[in-house]
Scaffold this motif. Structure first.
Motif, PDB file in Angstrom:
ATOM      1  N   ASP A 146     -10.627  30.412  -9.598  1.00 46.61           N
ATOM      2  CA  ASP A 146      -9.208  30.336  -9.275  1.00 46.61           C
ATOM      3  C   ASP A 146      -8.410  30.447 -10.563  1.00 46.61           C
ATOM      4  N   ILE A 147      -7.546  31.426 -10.658  1.00 43.00           N
ATOM      5  CA  ILE A 147      -6.721  31.644 -11.838  1.00 43.00           C
ATOM      6  C   ILE A 147      -5.301  31.165 -11.514  1.00 43.00           C
ATOM      7  N   ASN A 148      -4.819  30.174 -12.263  1.00 37.49           N
ATOM      8  CA  ASN A 148      -3.461  29.646 -12.079  1.00 37.49           C
ATOM      9  C   ASN A 148      -2.710  29.721 -13.398  1.00 37.49           C
ATOM     10  N   GLY A 149      -1.392  29.667 -13.318  1.00 35.21           N
ATOM     11  CA  GLY A 149      -0.580  29.543 -14.505  1.00 35.21           C
ATOM     12  C   GLY A 149      -0.268  30.834 -15.235  1.00 35.21           C
ATOM     13  N   VAL A 150      -0.409  31.966 -14.578  1.00 29.06           N
ATOM     14  CA  VAL A 150      -0.049  33.238 -15.213  1.00 29.06           C
ATOM     15  C   VAL A 150       1.259  33.710 -14.561  1.00 29.06           C
ATOM     16  N   ASP A 151       2.277  32.850 -14.700  1.00 31.25           N
ATOM     17  CA  ASP A 151       3.555  33.136 -14.051  1.00 31.25           C
ATOM     18  C   ASP A 151       4.477  34.001 -14.899  1.00 31.25           C
ATOM     19  N   SER A 152       4.494  33.767 -16.196  1.00 35.15           N
ATOM     20  CA  SER A 152       5.470  34.464 -17.034  1.00 35.15           C
ATOM     21  C   SER A 152       4.787  35.577 -17.825  1.00 35.15           C
ATOM     22  N   LEU A 153       4.953  36.774 -17.330  1.00 34.22           N
ATOM     23  CA  LEU A 153       4.417  37.952 -17.998  1.00 34.22           C
ATOM     24  C   LEU A 153       5.520  38.571 -18.841  1.00 34.22           C
ATOM     25  N   PRO A 154       5.146  39.301 -19.885  1.00 31.82           N
ATOM     26  CA  PRO A 154       6.173  40.016 -20.665  1.00 31.82           C
ATOM     27  C   PRO A 154       6.952  40.984 -19.775  1.00 31.82           C
ATOM     28  N   ASP A 155       8.192  41.209 -20.104  1.00 37.73           N
ATOM     29  CA  ASP A 155       9.056  42.104 -19.329  1.00 37.73           C
ATOM     30  C   ASP A 155       8.394  43.463 -19.139  1.00 37.73           C
ATOM     31  N   GLY A 156       8.466  43.957 -17.934  1.00 34.41           N
ATOM     32  CA  GLY A 156       7.948  45.281 -17.619  1.00 34.41           C
ATOM     33  C   GLY A 156       6.444  45.341 -17.446  1.00 34.41           C
ATOM     34  N   MET A 157       5.766  44.188 -17.449  1.00 37.87           N
ATOM     35  CA  MET A 157       4.305  44.170 -17.339  1.00 37.87           C
ATOM     36  C   MET A 157       3.877  43.574 -16.008  1.00 37.87           C
ATOM     37  N   GLU A 158       2.710  44.021 -15.547  1.00 42.35           N
ATOM     38  CA  GLU A 158       2.093  43.442 -14.365  1.00 42.35           C
ATOM     39  C   GLU A 158       0.594  43.297 -14.631  1.00 42.35           C
ATOM     40  N   ILE A 159      -0.035  42.406 -13.911  1.00 41.59           N
ATOM     41  CA  ILE A 159      -1.475  42.200 -14.087  1.00 41.59           C
ATOM     42  C   ILE A 159      -2.216  43.354 -13.431  1.00 41.59           C
ATOM     43  N   ALA A 160      -3.038  44.045 -14.207  1.00 42.99           N
ATOM     44  CA  ALA A 160      -3.841  45.153 -13.682  1.00 42.99           C
ATOM     45  C   ALA A 160      -5.144  44.631 -13.091  1.00 42.99           C
ATOM     46  N   ARG A 161      -5.749  43.678 -13.765  1.00 37.18           N
ATOM     47  CA  ARG A 161      -7.027  43.132 -13.320  1.00 37.18           C
ATOM     48  C   ARG A 161      -7.302  41.884 -14.138  1.00 37.18           C
ATOM     49  N   VAL A 162      -8.001  40.934 -13.549  1.00 35.83           N
ATOM     50  CA  VAL A 162      -8.416  39.736 -14.266  1.00 35.83           C
ATOM     51  C   VAL A 162      -9.935  39.746 -14.321  1.00 35.83           C
ATOM     52  N   ASP A 163     -10.481  39.710 -15.533  1.00 40.10           N
ATOM     53  CA  ASP A 163     -11.927  39.659 -15.727  1.00 40.10           C
ATOM     54  C   ASP A 163     -12.287  38.303 -16.311  1.00 40.10           C
ATOM     55  N   VAL A 164     -13.084  37.549 -15.585  1.00 38.39           N
ATOM     56  CA  VAL A 164     -13.553  36.263 -16.086  1.00 38.39           C
ATOM     57  C   VAL A 164     -15.053  36.369 -16.313  1.00 38.39           C
ATOM     58  N   ILE A 165     -15.472  36.047 -17.527  1.00 39.35           N
ATOM     59  CA  ILE A 165     -16.897  35.994 -17.843  1.00 39.35           C
ATOM     60  C   ILE A 165     -17.185  34.592 -18.341  1.00 39.35           C
ATOM     61  N   VAL A 166     -18.001  33.874 -17.584  1.00 39.06           N
ATOM     62  CA  VAL A 166     -18.374  32.515 -17.942  1.00 39.06           C
ATOM     63  C   VAL A 166     -19.729  32.576 -18.625  1.00 39.06           C
ATOM     64  N   ARG A 167     -19.781  32.145 -19.865  1.00 35.04           N
ATOM     65  CA  ARG A 167     -21.020  32.177 -20.647  1.00 35.04           C
ATOM     66  C   ARG A 167     -21.809  30.909 -20.358  1.00 35.04           C
ATOM     67  N   LEU A 168     -23.075  31.083 -19.976  1.00 33.11           N
ATOM     68  CA  LEU A 168     -23.951  29.958 -19.670  1.00 33.11           C
ATOM     69  C   LEU A 168     -25.148  29.938 -20.598  1.00 33.11           C
ATOM     70  N   ARG A 169     -25.636  28.749 -20.881  1.00 31.49           N
ATOM     71  CA  ARG A 169     -26.894  28.595 -21.611  1.00 31.49           C
ATOM     72  C   ARG A 169     -27.574  27.352 -21.066  1.00 31.49           C
ATOM     73  N   ARG A 170     -28.890  27.300 -21.268  1.00 30.73           N
ATOM     74  CA  ARG A 170     -29.658  26.133 -20.805  1.00 30.73           C
ATOM     75  C   ARG A 170     -29.246  24.901 -21.587  1.00 30.73           C
ATOM     76  N   LYS A 171     -29.208  23.787 -20.879  1.00 26.04           N
ATOM     77  CA  LYS A 171     -28.914  22.517 -21.548  1.00 26.04           C
ATOM     78  C   LYS A 171     -30.034  22.187 -22.511  1.00 26.04           C
ATOM     79  N   SER A 172     -29.656  21.654 -23.655  1.00 18.93           N
ATOM     80  CA  SER A 172     -30.695  21.241 -24.616  1.00 18.93           C
ATOM     81  C   SER A 172     -31.299  19.942 -24.100  1.00 18.93           C
ATOM     82  N   SER A 173     -32.600  19.823 -24.255  1.00 20.43           N
ATOM     83  CA  SER A 173     -33.296  18.624 -23.777  1.00 20.43           C
ATOM     84  C   SER A 173     -33.364  17.597 -24.911  1.00 20.43           C
ATOM     85  N   ASP A 174     -32.439  16.644 -24.851  1.00 29.99           N
ATOM     86  CA  ASP A 174     -32.374  15.596 -25.891  1.00 29.99           C
ATOM     87  C   ASP A 174     -33.216  14.407 -25.523  1.00 29.99           C
TER      88      ASP A 174
END
Length: 148
Positions: free
Chosen positions: A120-148
């Motif tokens: 869910d993407i929230n808070g992208v209300d104020s864009l620069p004048d004359g601009m619109e959102i073309a696409r939103v790309d979210v990449i969440v980087r994951l790694r294994r938890k370290s075993s402490d």
């Protein structure tokens, strides 16, 4: 185009890569058709130029890495692939061009789709004048938890 082709373009591409290329405005050269078959034969997937090059070499088709890069860029410009900027060193290409997001599994150097519309993407209300959102790309980087 049949209903299956509309809903599942990868399904059709395995049968008619030449037609898919023509509809996208690309000339169906032997190498583009071959690479299209590699890309779309098994449904949606994420590839790099290097992984596709290895697949092409294993299929014993003579194609250079430069040709792979050119074809991937042409397919992307034609709307047949979606380029993902995961890190600065290499690009990933997604055969699923619909709006969706990704996990990058750092330990496996692999990209996978985030299921459904769970981001869910929230808070992208104020864009620069004359601009619109073309696409939103979210990449969440994951790694294994370290075993402490």
């Amino acid at each position: 185009m049949t209903a299956n082709c509309t809903l599942r373009p990868a399904f059709c591409a395995t049968r008619d890569v030449s037609g898919m290329l023509r509809r996208a405005g690309l000339r169906p050269t032997r190498q583009r058709v071959f690479l299209g078959r590699l890309l779309y034969a098994n449904g949606h997937r994420h590839v790099t130029a290097e992984t596709l090059y290895e697949e092409a070499k294993n299929s014993e088709i003579g194609v250079s890495l430069a040709t792979i890069y050119n074809a991937l860029n042409q397919f992307t410009e034609a709307g047949l692939l979606r380029e993902l900027a995961v890190d600065g060193s290499r690009a990933w290409f997604d055969t699923n061009v619909s709006e969706h997001h990704h996990f990058f599994l750092e330990d496996e150097n692999r990209v996978v789709d985030i299921p459904g519309s769970t981001v869910d993407i929230n808070g992208v209300d104020s864009l620069p004048d004359g601009m619109e959102i073309a696409r939103v790309d979210v990449i969440v980087r994951l790694r294994r938890k370290s075993s402490d």
